[in-house]
Write a protein that holds these residues in place. Sequence first.
Motif, PDB file in Angstrom:
ATOM      1  N   LEU A 160      34.804 -27.478 -14.235  1.00 49.83           N
ATOM      2  CA  LEU A 160      34.153 -26.435 -13.441  1.00 49.83           C
ATOM      3  C   LEU A 160      32.883 -25.889 -14.094  1.00 49.83           C
ATOM      4  N   LYS A 161      32.971 -25.601 -15.377  1.00 53.06           N
ATOM      5  CA  LYS A 161      31.832 -24.994 -16.067  1.00 53.06           C
ATOM      6  C   LYS A 161      30.594 -25.890 -16.005  1.00 53.06           C
ATOM      7  N   ASP A 162      30.770 -27.188 -16.279  1.00 47.96           N
ATOM      8  CA  ASP A 162      29.644 -28.126 -16.265  1.00 47.96           C
ATOM      9  C   ASP A 162      29.122 -28.354 -14.850  1.00 47.96           C
ATOM     10  N   VAL A 163      30.029 -28.395 -13.874  1.00 46.98           N
ATOM     11  CA  VAL A 163      29.613 -28.600 -12.474  1.00 46.98           C
ATOM     12  C   VAL A 163      28.741 -27.436 -12.007  1.00 46.98           C
ATOM     13  N   VAL A 164      29.159 -26.222 -12.342  1.00 45.52           N
ATOM     14  CA  VAL A 164      28.378 -25.034 -11.966  1.00 45.52           C
ATOM     15  C   VAL A 164      27.039 -25.030 -12.709  1.00 45.52           C
ATOM     16  N   LYS A 165      27.077 -25.381 -13.966  1.00 44.25           N
ATOM     17  CA  LYS A 165      25.852 -25.396 -14.793  1.00 44.25           C
ATOM     18  C   LYS A 165      24.800 -26.352 -14.238  1.00 44.25           C
ATOM     19  N   ASP A 166      25.255 -27.513 -13.756  1.00 38.96           N
ATOM     20  CA  ASP A 166      24.326 -28.539 -13.259  1.00 38.96           C
ATOM     21  C   ASP A 166      24.138 -28.512 -11.744  1.00 38.96           C
ATOM     22  N   ALA A 167      24.697 -27.507 -11.068  1.00 38.83           N
ATOM     23  CA  ALA A 167      24.687 -27.479  -9.599  1.00 38.83           C
ATOM     24  C   ALA A 167      23.276 -27.490  -9.011  1.00 38.83           C
ATOM     25  N   ASP A 168      22.333 -26.834  -9.676  1.00 34.87           N
ATOM     26  CA  ASP A 168      20.982 -26.712  -9.117  1.00 34.87           C
ATOM     27  C   ASP A 168      20.208 -28.031  -9.119  1.00 34.87           C
ATOM     28  N   LYS A 169      20.624 -28.993  -9.936  1.00 30.12           N
ATOM     29  CA  LYS A 169      19.937 -30.289  -9.959  1.00 30.12           C
ATOM     30  C   LYS A 169      20.014 -30.953  -8.585  1.00 30.12           C
ATOM     31  N   ILE A 170      21.174 -30.848  -7.959  1.00 30.51           N
ATOM     32  CA  ILE A 170      21.347 -31.399  -6.611  1.00 30.51           C
ATOM     33  C   ILE A 170      21.039 -30.338  -5.563  1.00 30.51           C
ATOM     34  N   GLY A 171      21.449 -29.098  -5.855  1.00 31.62           N
ATOM     35  CA  GLY A 171      21.250 -28.016  -4.885  1.00 31.62           C
ATOM     36  C   GLY A 171      19.793 -27.815  -4.503  1.00 31.62           C
ATOM     37  N   LYS A 172      18.876 -27.906  -5.475  1.00 32.16           N
ATOM     38  CA  LYS A 172      17.439 -27.701  -5.211  1.00 32.16           C
ATOM     39  C   LYS A 172      16.884 -28.843  -4.359  1.00 32.16           C
ATOM     40  N   LYS A 173      17.277 -30.075  -4.668  1.00 29.91           N
ATOM     41  CA  LYS A 173      16.822 -31.225  -3.873  1.00 29.91           C
ATOM     42  C   LYS A 173      17.297 -31.097  -2.426  1.00 29.91           C
ATOM     43  N   ALA A 174      18.562 -30.712  -2.267  1.00 29.55           N
ATOM     44  CA  ALA A 174      19.125 -30.579  -0.928  1.00 29.55           C
ATOM     45  C   ALA A 174      18.447 -29.447  -0.154  1.00 29.55           C
ATOM     46  N   PHE A 175      18.178 -28.337  -0.852  1.00 31.48           N
ATOM     47  CA  PHE A 175      17.516 -27.197  -0.201  1.00 31.48           C
ATOM     48  C   PHE A 175      16.112 -27.583   0.263  1.00 31.48           C
ATOM     49  N   ASP A 176      15.372 -28.260  -0.591  1.00 32.86           N
ATOM     50  CA  ASP A 176      14.003 -28.671  -0.248  1.00 32.86           C
ATOM     51  C   ASP A 176      13.986 -29.640   0.934  1.00 32.86           C
ATOM     52  N   ALA A 177      15.053 -30.466   1.055  1.00 37.24           N
ATOM     53  CA  ALA A 177      15.124 -31.446   2.141  1.00 37.24           C
ATOM     54  C   ALA A 177      15.753 -30.846   3.400  1.00 37.24           C
ATOM     55  N   GLY A 178      16.234 -29.597   3.305  1.00 31.99           N
ATOM     56  CA  GLY A 178      16.864 -28.953   4.467  1.00 31.99           C
ATOM     57  C   GLY A 178      18.290 -29.415   4.701  1.00 31.99           C
ATOM     58  N   HIS A 179      18.904 -29.985   3.675  1.00 26.72           N
ATOM     59  CA  HIS A 179      20.288 -30.450   3.773  1.00 26.72           C
ATOM     60  C   HIS A 179      21.223 -29.356   3.255  1.00 26.72           C
ATOM     61  N   LEU A 180      21.773 -28.581   4.166  1.00 25.15           N
ATOM     62  CA  LEU A 180      22.616 -27.452   3.772  1.00 25.15           C
ATOM     63  C   LEU A 180      24.097 -27.668   4.068  1.00 25.15           C
ATOM     64  N   LEU A 181      24.402 -28.685   4.850  1.00 30.19           N
ATOM     65  CA  LEU A 181      25.796 -28.956   5.199  1.00 30.19           C
ATOM     66  C   LEU A 181      26.477 -29.770   4.097  1.00 30.19           C
ATOM     67  N   PRO A 182      27.741 -29.460   3.788  1.00 33.77           N
ATOM     68  CA  PRO A 182      28.470 -30.236   2.775  1.00 33.77           C
ATOM     69  C   PRO A 182      28.505 -31.731   3.100  1.00 33.77           C
ATOM     70  N   ALA A 183      28.629 -32.078   4.364  1.00 36.15           N
ATOM     71  CA  ALA A 183      28.677 -33.492   4.757  1.00 36.15           C
ATOM     72  C   ALA A 183      27.352 -34.191   4.461  1.00 36.15           C
ATOM     73  N   GLN A 184      26.245 -33.466   4.635  1.00 36.72           N
ATOM     74  CA  GLN A 184      24.930 -34.042   4.321  1.00 36.72           C
ATOM     75  C   GLN A 184      24.779 -34.263   2.818  1.00 36.72           C
ATOM     76  N   ILE A 185      25.260 -33.302   2.047  1.00 39.00           N
ATOM     77  CA  ILE A 185      25.143 -33.401   0.596  1.00 39.00           C
ATOM     78  C   ILE A 185      26.026 -34.535   0.063  1.00 39.00           C
ATOM     79  N   MET A 186      27.189 -34.715   0.671  1.00 38.45           N
ATOM     80  CA  MET A 186      28.033 -35.845   0.307  1.00 38.45           C
ATOM     81  C   MET A 186      27.324 -37.162   0.618  1.00 38.45           C
ATOM     82  N   ALA A 187      26.720 -37.250   1.799  1.00 39.99           N
ATOM     83  CA  ALA A 187      26.104 -38.502   2.259  1.00 39.99           C
ATOM     84  C   ALA A 187      24.859 -38.870   1.453  1.00 39.99           C
ATOM     85  N   PHE A 188      24.063 -37.861   1.048  1.00 37.95           N
ATOM     86  CA  PHE A 188      22.776 -38.155   0.421  1.00 37.95           C
ATOM     87  C   PHE A 188      22.737 -37.998  -1.096  1.00 37.95           C
TER      88      PHE A 188
END
Length: 334
Positions: free
Chosen positions: A225-253
């Motif tokens: 959990l600790k490492d996943v939360v720590k590194d969450a923004d690496k994927i979260g920022k890419k997804a936000f910039d691409a407009g991918h906010l749904l969990p299914a989109q984040i899983m797919a991409f």
Amino acid sequence: INAEYMGKVYSKITMGCGGGKEEGSKNKNAIEYEMSETKIPELDDFCGKASKILEAMEHIRAGLGDTVEDIYEIVDADWLPQYKLVEAIKVFIWSVSANKEGKISNARPQILSETPYITLDTSGCRVEVDKINQNLTEYIKALVEGPGKLAEAGKALYEIVEQAKSLNIKDSIQNAPCGPMDKLKAAGKFAGNLNKMKNGLMKLKEVTSILTAAVADLKALIPQLKDVVKDADKIGKKAFDAGHLLPAQIMAFYHPGPRRTKKEYKKVKKAKEEKAKKEKEKKEKEKNKKDKKGKGGKEEESKEDNDCLLYTSDAADDLLCVDLGGRRIIKKKK
């Protein structure tokens, strides 16, 4: 042994009374615990105690089973050939980051050493993200409370089986202060209740297995959990910039895998859709059959097939009205 005992009692009481055929639950995995009232106090008291045990078991099963299934569906876990809860939780945390403008810190994450182990503020997130958060909370609660509740259910189960051994069902029904038809209905309802008890007891082992697997999943999840939360923004920022906010989109991409190819994914989805379609058709067919019987369709069906079969030695006299078995078929005039 207890389930087998209940099965024997059920078999005896259902012979000749047509009871025990209860409508299935919407969730095929659910443990049915609601009992039909027979209006015979000693039988209803027995069924009431059994109902509480089965209800406790169903809450554990639903908290551990249904919640995880919902999470897998929301994150569209079919992209992964083999997936466990930890992978779905990763997608959830990445999704929270994406919904918080690529900054997991905006969700005020807390990693705890005890339940609920992790807290995230999902306000303002897509409803799918918040739904995962709710399911995860219910899952962890069921996991923590499950062992104690199962122990209580086991103790109560022992008591009710002992009570069942001394329960004189036949005398209770025969001595009930009601008419023959009401006694017959009571027998049918009690038979249906016994069927639910038998099925519930058979699922006790399944609930225990679910709990054991859930403990293993949690043990695998907590250290990460600790490492996943720590590194969450690496994927979260890419997804936000691409407009991918749904969990299914984040899983797919964005899930690193190993993952299925698009062809494999579509094949799995198609198989699931076909299975769901068949189950739906089966339910509709059963419902139509019940509706038809309820409207007197059974009588109409018997009238249509009300042929008189006359066995005769001179069947050859009228070949057009004789089947291959040598029977003369005479249609009744309507």
